[in-house]
Design a protein around this motif. Structure first.
Motif, PDB file in Angstrom:
ATOM      1  N   ASP A 250      54.918   3.109  -1.949  1.00  0.00           N
ATOM      2  CA  ASP A 250      54.032   3.783  -0.998  1.00  0.00           C
ATOM      3  C   ASP A 250      53.729   5.196  -1.483  1.00  0.00           C
ATOM      4  OD1 ASP A 250      54.041   1.587   0.703  1.00  0.00           O
ATOM      5  OD2 ASP A 250      55.872   2.280   1.709  1.00  0.00           O
ATOM      6  N   SER A 253      53.546  10.781   2.095  1.00  0.00           N
ATOM      7  CA  SER A 253      52.840  11.182   3.302  1.00  0.00           C
ATOM      8  C   SER A 253      52.274  12.589   3.133  1.00  0.00           C
ATOM      9  CB  SER A 253      53.782  11.140   4.499  1.00  0.00           C
ATOM     10  OG  SER A 253      54.822  12.105   4.331  1.00  0.00           O
ATOM     11  N   GLU A 256      55.106  15.068   3.193  1.00  0.00           N
ATOM     12  CA  GLU A 256      55.817  15.180   1.916  1.00  0.00           C
ATOM     13  C   GLU A 256      54.958  15.858   0.862  1.00  0.00           C
ATOM     14  OE1 GLU A 256      58.261  12.475  -1.354  1.00  0.00           O
ATOM     15  OE2 GLU A 256      57.822  11.670   0.634  1.00  0.00           O
ATOM     16  N   THR A 294      59.598   9.370  -0.639  1.00  0.00           N
ATOM     17  CA  THR A 294      58.891   8.405  -1.494  1.00  0.00           C
ATOM     18  C   THR A 294      59.183   8.683  -2.965  1.00  0.00           C
ATOM     19  OG1 THR A 294      57.115   8.288   0.135  1.00  0.00           O
ATOM     20  CG2 THR A 294      56.641   7.447  -2.060  1.00  0.00           C
TER      21      THR A 294
END
Length: 403
Positions: A250, A253, A256, A294
């Motif tokens: 993924d 975000s 992040e 991530t």
């Protein structure tokens, strides 16, 4: 008198067979008899194959130190060993096979110790005061029952060799990556599941023993790629012969993405709500940049004559997909953060958060319309510089709002 030490002494080690080891609280001018020096054969350390590394360090890097004078006496069935530190600038202590079950905080007062052998005992925990032994160069804790070691071990800046083999350790504190003089690390025959990547920051580590850790499935690439590492003993672990590739991941975000930029820019004065998130920053194996929730995991299998080693890469993005790509990436010209910079910044966020909270708007659409970039560069261009007395930047507002 029972099981109590004399009023002038305070115990620093306790055994399971009625033995106390104490430090005199007041100077004793009487003649001291040293059973270690008088009967050296009864106290000499018998070196096994792995422990020869400790002997090598001892003989190569400094001369044999004097033993601590000790006085041993019997008091109503209680054996009391008194340690005398008078006029001893460089000393060693051998307490192997003494059936010790616990060390007290007074161990931290033996500041002059350069060698400490506590092997073949029954010690389960170490006091945090062991980090006060700032002159310690060799520490042998093998063949005990240790389940953990305190984080204060990072204070032992002069430590050159440590033997933690044949215990019950499940992990090693990441702070041990701060032992800049460490040459030999022996942790074989434990229950270690993961090795901290911070060990790759040890600039002088030459010998690493991790054999017979049956729960260890891989070692961090930061350790495998250390230029100083000359000897890696890693047989009888749980390394697989092959690993399937699993590259889908993924994307980070928006939170992040903002946090990664803050770490790279090493921003100060971060609000408390955001600093707690920044304190969780981890380091990318390849570019040494930050990541949080991530990341991409790569594995590489290295086949040796006697064993197979699985090397683990944790990347902030998909820096490469094949082994040829990895080699090209390594030798390409690229920007990298200084080694250890992310860990240092995360530690600062843990220790010095900004206490006051920011007064931010409640309208969610403000953040979406101002901070939904298509890439990192657009995020940087949309950021409003903070001016004196003008409040926080847009990036700060966004991260504070959504964290």
């Amino acid at each position: 008198m029972g099981q109590q030490a004399s009023k002038h002494n305070e115990a620093f080690a306790f055994t399971g067979n009625n033995v106390l080891i104490t430090i005199p609280m007041q100077p004793d001018e009487t003649k001291v008899h040293d059973p270690v020096l008088e009967h050296p054969g009864a106290y000499d350390l018998t070196f096994s194959g792995l422990a020869k590394d400790l002997a090598y360090i001892d003989q190569t890097y400094y001369a044999r130190d004097e033993q601590i004078p000790q006085e041993e006496q019997r008091i109503e069935g209680l054996t009391e060993i008194t340690v005398d530190q008078r006029a001893m600038p460089s000393v060693s202590m051998n307490l192997t096979g003494r059936a010790l079950v616990r060390l007290g905080p007074r161990i931290g007062t033996l500041y002059s110790l350069t060698q400490l052998n506590l092997s073949h005992n029954q010690i389960q925990t170490l006091p945090k005061e062991i980090g006060n032994l700032v002159n310690l160069r060799v520490l042998n804790l093998s063949y005990n029952r240790l389940i953990s070691v305190p984080d204060t071990m990072h204070r032992l800046k002069r430590l050159r060799a440590i033997n933690l083999s044949h215990n019950q350790l499940e992990s090693i504190p990441s702070s041990m990556g701060m032992l800049s003089d460490l040459l030999v690390l022996i942790v074989n025959n434990n229950a270690i599941r993961h090795l901290p990547s911070q060990l790759g920051q040890l600039p002088r580590l030459a010998t690493l023993h991790i054999a017979h850790n049956s729960l260890l499935e891989s070692i961090p690439a930061e350790i495998a790629d250390m230029p100083s590492l000359k000897k890696l003993v890693a047989h009888a672990c749980n390394f697989p012969d092959s690993l399937p590739k699993h590259l889908p991941h993924d994307p980070p975000s928006l939170v992040e993405t903002c946090a990664r930029l803050l770490v790279k820019q090493r921003k100060k004065g971060i609000p408390k709500k955001l600093s707690s998130y920044l304190a969780m920053a981890k380091t990318c194996t390849a570019c040494k940049g930050p990541y949080f929730d991530t990341h991409v995991r790569h594995h590489r299998i290295v086949h040796r004559v006697d064993t197979t080693i699985a090397i683990d890469y944790r990347l902030c993005s998909l820096h490469w997909t094949t082994e040829n790509d990895r080699l090209l990436y390594i030798f390409s010209s690229r920007q990298m953060m200084p080694n250890g910079a992310v860990d240092t910044y995360a530690a600062e966020m843990r220790s010095n958060p900004l206490e006051e909270e920011l007064d931010v708007p409640d309208d969610d659409s403000y953040y979406y319309c101002r901070l939904v970039p298509s890439n990192h560069e657009s995020l940087e261009s949309e950021r409003i510089p903070a001016q004196k007395g003008a409040g926080p930047s847009t990036m700060h507002l966004f991260a504070t709002r959504f964290l």
